[in-house]
Design a protein around this motif. Structure first.
Motif, short mmCIF file in Angstrom:
data_model
loop_
_atom_site.label_atom_id
_atom_site.label_comp_id
_atom_site.label_asym_id
_atom_site.label_seq_id
_atom_site.Cartn_x
_atom_site.Cartn_y
_atom_site.Cartn_z
N PHE A 220 16.84 60.94 11.96
CA PHE A 220 17.04 62.06 12.14
C PHE A 220 17.41 62.29 13.77
O PHE A 220 17.54 62.64 14.51
CB PHE A 220 17.39 63.59 11.07
N ALA A 221 15.64 62.22 13.26
CA ALA A 221 15.05 62.73 14.61
C ALA A 221 15.10 61.88 15.86
O ALA A 221 15.25 62.18 17.51
CB ALA A 221 13.17 63.21 14.18
N ALA A 222 15.38 60.54 15.98
CA ALA A 222 15.23 59.59 16.38
C ALA A 222 17.11 59.48 16.83
O ALA A 222 16.72 59.65 17.93
CB ALA A 222 15.63 57.82 15.88
N LEU A 223 17.86 60.00 16.70
CA LEU A 223 19.19 60.62 16.43
C LEU A 223 19.24 62.28 18.15
O LEU A 223 19.99 61.59 18.72
CB LEU A 223 20.04 60.86 15.63
N ARG A 224 18.65 62.63 17.43
CA ARG A 224 18.12 64.10 18.30
C ARG A 224 17.57 63.55 19.46
O ARG A 224 18.12 64.14 20.34
CB ARG A 224 17.32 64.83 17.58
N THR A 225 17.02 63.01 20.02
CA THR A 225 16.37 62.55 20.57
C THR A 225 16.91 61.42 21.55
O THR A 225 16.52 61.88 22.53
CB THR A 225 14.91 61.54 20.40
N GLY A 226 17.92 60.75 20.72
CA GLY A 226 19.00 60.40 22.08
C GLY A 226 20.17 60.94 22.51
O GLY A 226 21.31 60.65 23.15
N GLY A 227 19.68 62.56 21.72
CA GLY A 227 20.91 62.69 22.21
C GLY A 227 21.81 63.60 21.61
O GLY A 227 23.48 63.06 22.17
N LEU A 228 21.82 62.49 20.22
CA LEU A 228 23.63 62.44 19.47
C LEU A 228 22.93 63.29 18.60
O LEU A 228 21.95 64.10 17.75
CB LEU A 228 22.70 60.73 18.39
N PRO A 229 24.20 63.63 17.11
CA PRO A 229 24.92 64.57 16.54
C PRO A 229 24.26 64.30 15.51
O PRO A 229 24.42 62.88 15.01
CB PRO A 229 26.03 64.80 16.30
N THR A 230 23.71 65.08 14.59
CA THR A 230 23.50 64.86 12.89
C THR A 230 24.30 65.74 12.11
O THR A 230 24.34 65.64 10.67
CB THR A 230 21.57 65.70 13.12
N GLN A 231 25.51 65.74 12.63
CA GLN A 231 26.57 66.34 11.91
C GLN A 231 27.58 65.67 12.18
O GLN A 231 27.72 65.44 13.10
CB GLN A 231 26.42 67.99 12.41
N PRO A 232 28.10 66.09 11.12
CA PRO A 232 29.68 65.04 10.66
C PRO A 232 30.90 65.79 11.51
O PRO A 232 30.95 66.65 11.66
CB PRO A 232 30.32 64.51 9.98
N ALA A 233 31.82 65.27 12.45
CA ALA A 233 32.81 65.28 13.21
C ALA A 233 33.85 66.72 12.35
O ALA A 233 34.11 65.69 11.22
CB ALA A 233 33.90 64.62 13.95
N PRO A 234 34.02 67.67 12.84
CA PRO A 234 34.61 68.71 12.30
C PRO A 234 36.09 68.22 12.04
O PRO A 234 36.91 67.55 13.04
CB PRO A 234 34.45 70.33 13.15
N ARG A 235 36.50 67.81 10.39
CA ARG A 235 37.95 67.65 9.29
C ARG A 235 38.37 68.66 8.82
O ARG A 235 36.88 68.61 7.79
CB ARG A 235 37.84 66.29 9.83
N PRO A 236 39.69 68.45 8.56
CA PRO A 236 40.19 68.84 7.74
C PRO A 236 39.77 68.05 6.04
O PRO A 236 39.55 66.60 5.87
CB PRO A 236 41.82 68.43 7.44
N ARG A 237 39.08 68.98 5.39
CA ARG A 237 38.71 68.67 3.68
C ARG A 237 37.77 67.70 4.56
O ARG A 237 37.17 65.85 3.76
CB ARG A 237 39.39 67.56 3.67
N SER A 238 36.65 67.76 5.48
CA SER A 238 35.55 66.61 5.64
C SER A 238 34.47 66.73 4.47
O SER A 238 34.19 67.52 3.88
CB SER A 238 35.01 66.92 6.65
N ARG A 239 33.44 65.74 4.32
CA ARG A 239 32.69 65.48 3.30
C ARG A 239 31.83 65.98 4.31
O ARG A 239 30.40 65.40 3.55
CB ARG A 239 32.47 63.97 3.05
N SER A 240 31.32 67.00 5.32
CA SER A 240 30.22 67.25 5.28
C SER A 240 29.54 67.53 4.81
O SER A 240 29.71 68.82 3.94
CB SER A 240 30.23 68.63 6.78
#
Length: 244
Positions: A220-240
């Protein structure tokens, strides 16, 4: 012997297409033992290269026949003929490969099946995706998993292309192999490559979240360093669920 003389006679007359057609036809009609006997006669009396051509031609027949012939050729010490047949089997279609793997297992040549599978792990994305599905449909889930594990080690842009060509379930398996095998920085680059594919990117987040604590944090640190989200895209009934 009469067949060998006919093949040799046609060859000497320049009718190579006719002699080759006879060899191709015979190769898939006679028993594996007779293939070996005919190959021996062609070695001794036939046109140069005709015995290996006979062996290669066996690949056009049923997988069981090809696997059994390969075993007989090896048992009889016909190394060149066996090698030519085996190398020709590398080009078996994705649809035919599961049956060929099963036939090789039944004839005691499982290691050769795994070699064929290893070779296919470097296939183009669409072809590899097709093969993975054929393996699953044939009940060879372990082979499909092995194929995906090999594919997960390919260059990141290729892994991303493969993931995009797979169905959702199989893509999840590939991503799971990726997050277990590759470095956090590699996973970050993979995330950047698939960011536009929402479902696939969420699959990456869930797979990373299921890793051991310290490794998950690194990913997750590598994703943040690349400016990428670490939460899933909001969607109805998301399994977030909350990310680390």
């Amino acid at each position: 012997m009469a067949l060998v003389q006919r093949i040799s006679g046609l060859h000497q007359q320049g009718a190579t297409h006719e002699s080759a057609a006879i060899v191709r036809q015979v190769a898939v009609m006679i028993t594996p033992e007779d293939v070996a006997r005919l190959a021996t006669l062609l070695q001794e009396n036939g046109p140069t290269g005709s015995s290996t051509y006979l062996a290669r031609s066996v690949s056009a027949g049923a997988p069981e026949h090809a696997a059994a012939t390969l075993a007989v050729l090896r048992r009889e010490g016909m190394i060149d003929e066996a090698a030519d047949l085996f190398h020709t089997l590398w080009s078996a279609s994705s649809a035919a490969l599961p049956a060929l793997l099963a036939a090789l297992e039944q004839s005691g040549q499982s290691a050769d099946g795994q070699t064929l599978l290893w070779e296919r792990a470097s296939a183009p994305a669409e072809e590899l995706a097709e093969l993975a599905q054929h393996l699953k449909d044939a009940g060879r889930a372990d082979d499909a998993r092995h194929l995906l594990r090999q594919a997960a080690g390919r260059p990141i842009n290729e892994v991303a292309a493969i993931a995009g060509a797979l169905n959702e379930e199989t893509a999840m398996e590939l991503v799971g192999e990726l997050v277990r095998l590759r470095s956090a920085s590699d996973i970050g680059r993979f995330g950047a490559a698939i960011q536009g594919a929402t479902e696939l990117y969420d699959t990456l987040l869930f797979a990373a979240d299921d890793l051991e604590e310290s490794r998950a944090r690194s990913v997750f640190a590598a994703l943040r360093t690349g400016g990428l989200p670490t939460q899933p895209a909001p969607r109805p009934r998301s399994r977030s669920r909350q990310r680390r």
